[in-house]
Design an enzyme around this catalytic site. Structure first.
Site, PDB file in Angstrom:
ATOM      1  CG  HIS A  81      -1.908  -1.108   1.271  1.00  0.00           C
ATOM      2  ND1 HIS A  81      -3.084  -1.121   0.555  1.00  0.00           N
ATOM      3  CD2 HIS A  81      -1.873  -2.283   1.947  1.00  0.00           C
ATOM      4  CE1 HIS A  81      -3.741  -2.250   0.805  1.00  0.00           C
ATOM      5  NE2 HIS A  81      -3.021  -2.967   1.648  1.00  0.00           N
ATOM      6  CB  ALA A 156      -6.579  -1.178   8.800  1.00  0.00           C
ATOM      7  CG  HIS A 211      -9.796  -8.140   4.927  1.00  0.00           C
ATOM      8  ND1 HIS A 211      -9.594  -7.496   6.125  1.00  0.00           N
ATOM      9  CD2 HIS A 211      -8.685  -7.921   4.185  1.00  0.00           C
ATOM     10  CE1 HIS A 211      -8.417  -6.890   6.103  1.00  0.00           C
ATOM     11  NE2 HIS A 211      -7.841  -7.134   4.943  1.00  0.00           N
ATOM     12  CG  HIS A 232      -3.462 -10.362   4.947  1.00  0.00           C
ATOM     13  ND1 HIS A 232      -4.721 -10.736   5.382  1.00  0.00           N
ATOM     14  CD2 HIS A 232      -3.570  -9.065   4.600  1.00  0.00           C
ATOM     15  CE1 HIS A 232      -5.540  -9.715   5.292  1.00  0.00           C
ATOM     16  NE2 HIS A 232      -4.865  -8.692   4.810  1.00  0.00           N
ATOM     17  CG  ASN A 235      -2.573 -11.657   9.854  1.00  0.00           C
ATOM     18  OD1 ASN A 235      -1.548 -12.009   9.292  1.00  0.00           O
ATOM     19  ND2 ASN A 235      -2.622 -11.459  11.151  1.00  0.00           N
ATOM     20  NE  ARG A 243     -16.115 -30.832  19.303  1.00  0.00           N
ATOM     21  CZ  ARG A 243     -15.583 -30.547  20.497  1.00  0.00           C
ATOM     22  NH1 ARG A 243     -15.283 -29.289  20.787  1.00  0.00           N
ATOM     23  NH2 ARG A 243     -15.363 -31.497  21.380  1.00  0.00           N
ATOM     24  CG  ASP A 264       5.183  -8.161  10.403  1.00  0.00           C
ATOM     25  OD1 ASP A 264       4.761  -9.248  10.846  1.00  0.00           O
ATOM     26  OD2 ASP A 264       4.480  -7.129  10.356  1.00  0.00           O
ATOM     27  CG  ASP A 290      -1.078  -5.667   4.353  1.00  0.00           C
ATOM     28  OD1 ASP A 290      -1.543  -4.853   3.534  1.00  0.00           O
ATOM     29  OD2 ASP A 290      -1.709  -6.058   5.356  1.00  0.00           O
ATOM     30  CB  ALA A 325      -3.426  -0.101  10.305  1.00  0.00           C
TER      31      ALA A 325
END
Length: 403
Positions: A81, A156, A211, A232, A235, A243, A264, A290, A325
């Site tokens: 980004h 974020a 996400h 990612h 995350n 289960r 990281d 990221d 973020a």
């Protein structure tokens, strides 16, 4: 915007390709450990003629002794980004060039610019701007992360701007990128998710699952529909359960999926990294940054899309809510950590940081390994795996530091 010390070097004003390598004399890099797809060649040599790696040295070739160093392919970042205090999500063309140059100084010779959730018209406008840089060769393409993601796993991203993945909206962003859309991250369990995956697959764009609040079964459906990347992994998705295994188990077990990892030390515990490599194998892992603006720049306050971020001791978190973020990672740090802390074989790290993402981009015939005929994109590492030189398209972005 924060004003800590800047990154190493500055961006060129109009294009990062302003210096052509075509006039450079042929060059032989001699004596290094050269990491090839077939293994490491000790005390090998690499021959560069113009912008390409070649198999034979012309008579007029210069020779540079790099004995004791390691040569690896230039790094390829699929998910980024910004950096150097500059944002790919909202900055000008000059800002984007500054961010690209910052990451090049850390070994990333191929970079896909990622957006964050925003209004559709704004994202289409950003796609147009970033496409200009893709057309002149500074970017490898565009990754849309949001707005088609789950409010349950938004991270974020602004919840107010999220929307379901209507294929018409997805198509709008793909079209705005003028052929340079490389990847779209989706919560594929949302209404329209599977149809959007199919649409992306038909247009040669990577559908990435991320996400997401999907179940195991829903994730399998998305993979069968054409999804090929896990955004990612671990995350912004449900944790692995015995289960209710959720998306992580489905993404790790399927050979059609490449899993992104942010190495990281903040986003992943070393055991999670080891789990991913064990189950997916080195051939299905892609290291990403990221990264946001603070990468290669410093601590302070930043904006990530419409949200304010506080970076402290290199960790980026939303001011409101404290969610992680993005990162301040550069791929040279991910490489060094993987070799020196995670104890991964150098060849596996090169696969994850160069070859595998190049394959995903459909560019492995040009980049991703140090083979004759490919672009001379390379990174020179010392014995501690610190970057001591970066070459892109046959020109030094960072001159070799051999002392």
């Amino acid at each position: 915007m924060a004003t800590p010390p800047g990154a190493r070097g500055t961006a060129r004003p109009a294009t990062l390709n302003a210096h052509s390598a075509s006039g450079n004399a042929p060059l032989v890099l001699s004596g290094a450990n050269v990491v090839l797809p077939t293994g490491i060649v000790r005390e090998g040599r690499l021959i560069i003629d113009g912008t390409r790696i070649t198999g034979a040295a012309p008579e007029n070739a210069q020779v540079l002794d790099v004995t004791g160093f390691t040569l690896v392919p230039g790094f390829v970042d699929l998910h980024n980004h910004g950096g150097g205090g500059a944002s790919f999500t909202s900055g000008t063309i000059e800002d984007v060039l500054k961010g690209i140059h910052t990451h090049r100084l850390h070994g990333t010779t191929t970079l896909v610019a990622s957006t964050v959730t925003g209004e559709m018209d704004f994202l289409a406008q950003r796609a147009g701007l970033l496409s200009e840089l893709a057309e002149q060769g500074d970017l490898a393409g565009i990754h849309f992360e949001g707005p088609f993601i789950s409010p349950c796993r938004k991270g974020a991203h602004s919840e107010a701007l999220l929307r379901e993945p209507d294929p018409a909206d997805v198509r709008k962003l793909v079209d705005a990128a003028r052929g340079h859309a490389k990847m779209v991250t989706l919560a594929t369990e949302l209404p329209g998710g599977l149809d959007s995956v199919r649409l992306l697959a038909e247009h040669g764009v990577i559908a990435a699952i991320g996400h997401t609040d999907a179940s195991y079964e829903q994730t399998v459906e998305a993979i069968d529909a054409g999804a090929t990347v896990a955004t990612h992994l671990f995350n912004a998705m449900p944790p692995l359960g015995h289960r209710d295994p959720g998306p992580i188990a489905a993404l790790l077990e399927d050979d059609r999926i490449t899993v992104e990892l942010i190495n990281d030390g903040t986003h992943l515990h070393p055991a999670a990294l080891e789990l991913a490599f064990h189950h997916a194998g080195a051939g299905r892992v892609a290291f990403i940054t990221d990264a946001m603006d603070a990468a290669g720049f410093g601590d302070g306050r930043y904006m990530l899309g419409p949200l304010e971020v506080e970076v402290s001791e290199g960790v980026a978190r939303l001011v409101e809510g404290g969610s992680i973020a993005g990162s301040t990672l550069t791929l040279d740090r991910a490489f060094k950590r993987a070799v020196t802390i995670d104890r991964l074989p150098v060849e596996d790290v090169v696969a994850a940081i160069s070859a595998n993402p190049a394959i995903l981009l459909g560019s492995y015939d040009e980049i991703g390994s140090l083979e004759p005929g490919k672009y001379a994109d390379l990174v020179l590492l010392d014995s501690a795996f610190d970057v001591k030189g970066v070459m892109r398209r046959g020109s030094w972005v960072m001159e070799p530091q051999l002392g």
